[in-house]
Design an enzyme around this catalytic site. Structure first.
Site, PDB file in Angstrom:
ATOM      1  N   HIS A 181      -6.373   2.766   1.678  1.00 27.14           N
ATOM      2  CA  HIS A 181      -7.287   3.199   2.960  1.00 27.14           C
ATOM      3  C   HIS A 181      -8.358   4.500   2.269  1.00 27.14           C
ATOM      4  O   HIS A 181      -7.961   5.935   2.219  1.00 27.14           O
ATOM      5  CB  HIS A 181      -6.176   4.463   3.569  1.00 27.14           C
ATOM      6  CG  HIS A 181      -4.777   3.378   4.142  1.00 27.14           C
ATOM      7  ND1 HIS A 181      -5.079   2.433   4.613  1.00 27.14           N
ATOM      8  CD2 HIS A 181      -3.514   3.478   3.831  1.00 27.14           C
ATOM      9  CE1 HIS A 181      -4.180   1.771   5.347  1.00 27.14           C
ATOM     10  NE2 HIS A 181      -3.101   2.171   4.175  1.00 27.14           N
TER      11      HIS A 181
ATOM     12  N   HIS B  61      -4.701  -4.248   1.307  1.00 25.37           N
ATOM     13  CA  HIS B  61      -4.071  -5.357   1.339  1.00 25.37           C
ATOM     14  C   HIS B  61      -3.769  -6.165   0.058  1.00 25.37           C
ATOM     15  O   HIS B  61      -4.291  -6.933   0.333  1.00 25.37           O
ATOM     16  CB  HIS B  61      -2.839  -5.084   2.680  1.00 25.37           C
ATOM     17  CG  HIS B  61      -1.392  -5.684   1.524  1.00 25.37           C
ATOM     18  ND1 HIS B  61      -1.498  -6.552   2.850  1.00 25.37           N
ATOM     19  CD2 HIS B  61      -0.584  -4.647   1.148  1.00 25.37           C
ATOM     20  CE1 HIS B  61      -0.106  -6.800   1.642  1.00 25.37           C
ATOM     21  NE2 HIS B  61       0.313  -6.700   1.384  1.00 25.37           N
TER      22      HIS B  61
ATOM     23  N   ASN C  90      -0.764  -8.372  -2.236  1.00 19.21           N
ATOM     24  CA  ASN C  90       0.801  -8.089  -2.513  1.00 19.21           C
ATOM     25  C   ASN C  90       1.298  -9.514  -3.298  1.00 19.21           C
ATOM     26  O   ASN C  90       0.238 -11.126  -2.762  1.00 19.21           O
ATOM     27  CB  ASN C  90       1.879  -7.859  -1.083  1.00 19.21           C
ATOM     28  CG  ASN C  90       3.486  -8.115  -1.079  1.00 19.21           C
ATOM     29  OD1 ASN C  90       3.490  -9.726  -1.436  1.00 19.21           O
ATOM     30  ND2 ASN C  90       3.772  -7.168  -2.043  1.00 19.21           N
TER      31      ASN C  90
ATOM     32  N   HIS D 251       0.889  -8.244  19.984  1.00 14.72           N
ATOM     33  CA  HIS D 251       0.829  -7.851  21.385  1.00 14.72           C
ATOM     34  C   HIS D 251      -0.554  -7.478  21.620  1.00 14.72           C
ATOM     35  O   HIS D 251      -0.581  -6.468  23.408  1.00 14.72           O
ATOM     36  CB  HIS D 251       1.969  -6.233  21.098  1.00 14.72           C
ATOM     37  CG  HIS D 251       1.665  -5.977  19.923  1.00 14.72           C
ATOM     38  ND1 HIS D 251       2.137  -5.480  19.630  1.00 14.72           N
ATOM     39  CD2 HIS D 251       1.157  -4.382  20.202  1.00 14.72           C
ATOM     40  CE1 HIS D 251       1.595  -4.966  17.422  1.00 14.72           C
ATOM     41  NE2 HIS D 251       1.072  -3.879  19.041  1.00 14.72           N
TER      42      HIS D 251
END
Length: 306
Positions: free
Chosen positions: A102, A112, A114, A181
């Site tokens: 960040h 990000h 991973n 959402h």
């Protein structure tokens, strides 16, 4: 798909991931030029442990976390067996490296990465293994050249393994990092894969290495290009608002976060991905014709950047 017992090299995977964590930390420290990582080694009461490294208050990065973990347990958590219900109840090992950056400057994107290995085991049966991972980028102010660079490096990391690997994992990333959402992507995507296995452990492991080693080349040139861009209160407030989307995705949908919490993992290490500062504002909408509106209209839409 079950892998023959003698084809698994968990020790080799562990050593690689520990080395990857070291290299990523050195790359980020060099890019920041001021702050260094502090390490927090921890043990998990149910089995295993890890080392969490955090850089904060740097010249470029407000917070960066690079964590390694290797945990094991008697029952595979639901988040890990969702796509493989036949494995529910098996003992497991899970090891991986996770990175989230960040930055202070809103013109430098959040990023990000991973990579992880799961092994599900049952007495008398061959273990079932699979890899997952990838990387995605979340800009606050979009630049086409940055998006093209990011995806070009991701495509190059996939290229030695098959012409269809990048488009397949790019599409998977677009679908996975989608905030349902909100009806919008988290960012401009990248590559993402999960449940990836096959008859040859070493070939899949080589791909995972290619992904891990390519992250710095994908992200750090963008950091260097944008780190000195002037910004003010407006840009910072927008960055903090958009960080709220990052929090929503990680706490509602992210499989790694859910696995960590469901497996009784260390909360501080699991939640290191969350930004140090964030804001929400009720029903905020960007004004037409602004750079903030441009992010929504041109960048928060799945595109074939290359």
């Amino acid at each position: 798909m079950a892998a023959p017992v003698d084809s698994l090299d968990i020790g080799g995977a562990r050593n690689y991931l520990l080395g990857l964590q070291d290299r990523l930390c050195l790359d980020l420290e060099h890019a920041d030029g001021k702050a260094v990582f502090r390490e927090d080694a921890w043990e998990r009461p149910q089995g295993g442990g890890g080392r969490t490294r955090i850089l904060s208050g740097g010249a470029v990065f407000e917070q960066a976390g690079v964590g390694f973990s290797h945990v094991h347990g008697t029952q595979l958590p639901a988040s890990a067996s969702a796509a493989r219900p036949e494995l529910a109840g098996r003992s497991f090992q899970a090891l991986g490296v996770s990175l989230v950056v960040h930055p202070f400057n809103p013109y430098v994107p959040t990023a990000h990465c991973n990579v992880r290995l799961f092994v599900a085991e049952a007495g008398g049966q061959a273990p079932v293994w699979w890899f997952g991972g990838g990387y995605d980028m979340t800009p606050y102010y979009g630049f086409e050249e940055d998006a093209v660079h990011w995806h070009t490096v991701a495509r190059a990391a996939c290229a030695p393994f098959g012409a269809d690997w990048y488009p397949r994992f790019k599409r998977w990333c677009d679908e996975y990092f989608y905030i349902r959402h909100r009806g919008e992507p988290r960012g401009i995507g990248g590559i993402f894969f999960d449940d990836l296995n096959g008859p040859e452990f070493e070939r899949i492991f080589s791909f995972v290495k290619s992904v891990g080693e390519s992250f710095a080349a994908a992200y750090l040139p963008i950091v260097e290009r944008r780190r000195n861009t002037p910004y003010g209160k407006r840009e910072r407030e927008f960055q903090l608002y958009r960080r709220g989307r990052y929090v929503e995705f990680n706490l509602v949908y992210d499989r790694g976060t859910l696995f960590g919490l469901q497996s009784g993992g260390r909360a501080e290490s699991i939640l290191m991905s969350l930004p140090p500062r964030v804001r929400w504002q009720y029903d905020w909408q960007p004004a037409p014709g602004t750079p903030e509106a441009c992010l929504y209209e041109q960048f928060l839409k799945p595109r074939d950047w290359i």
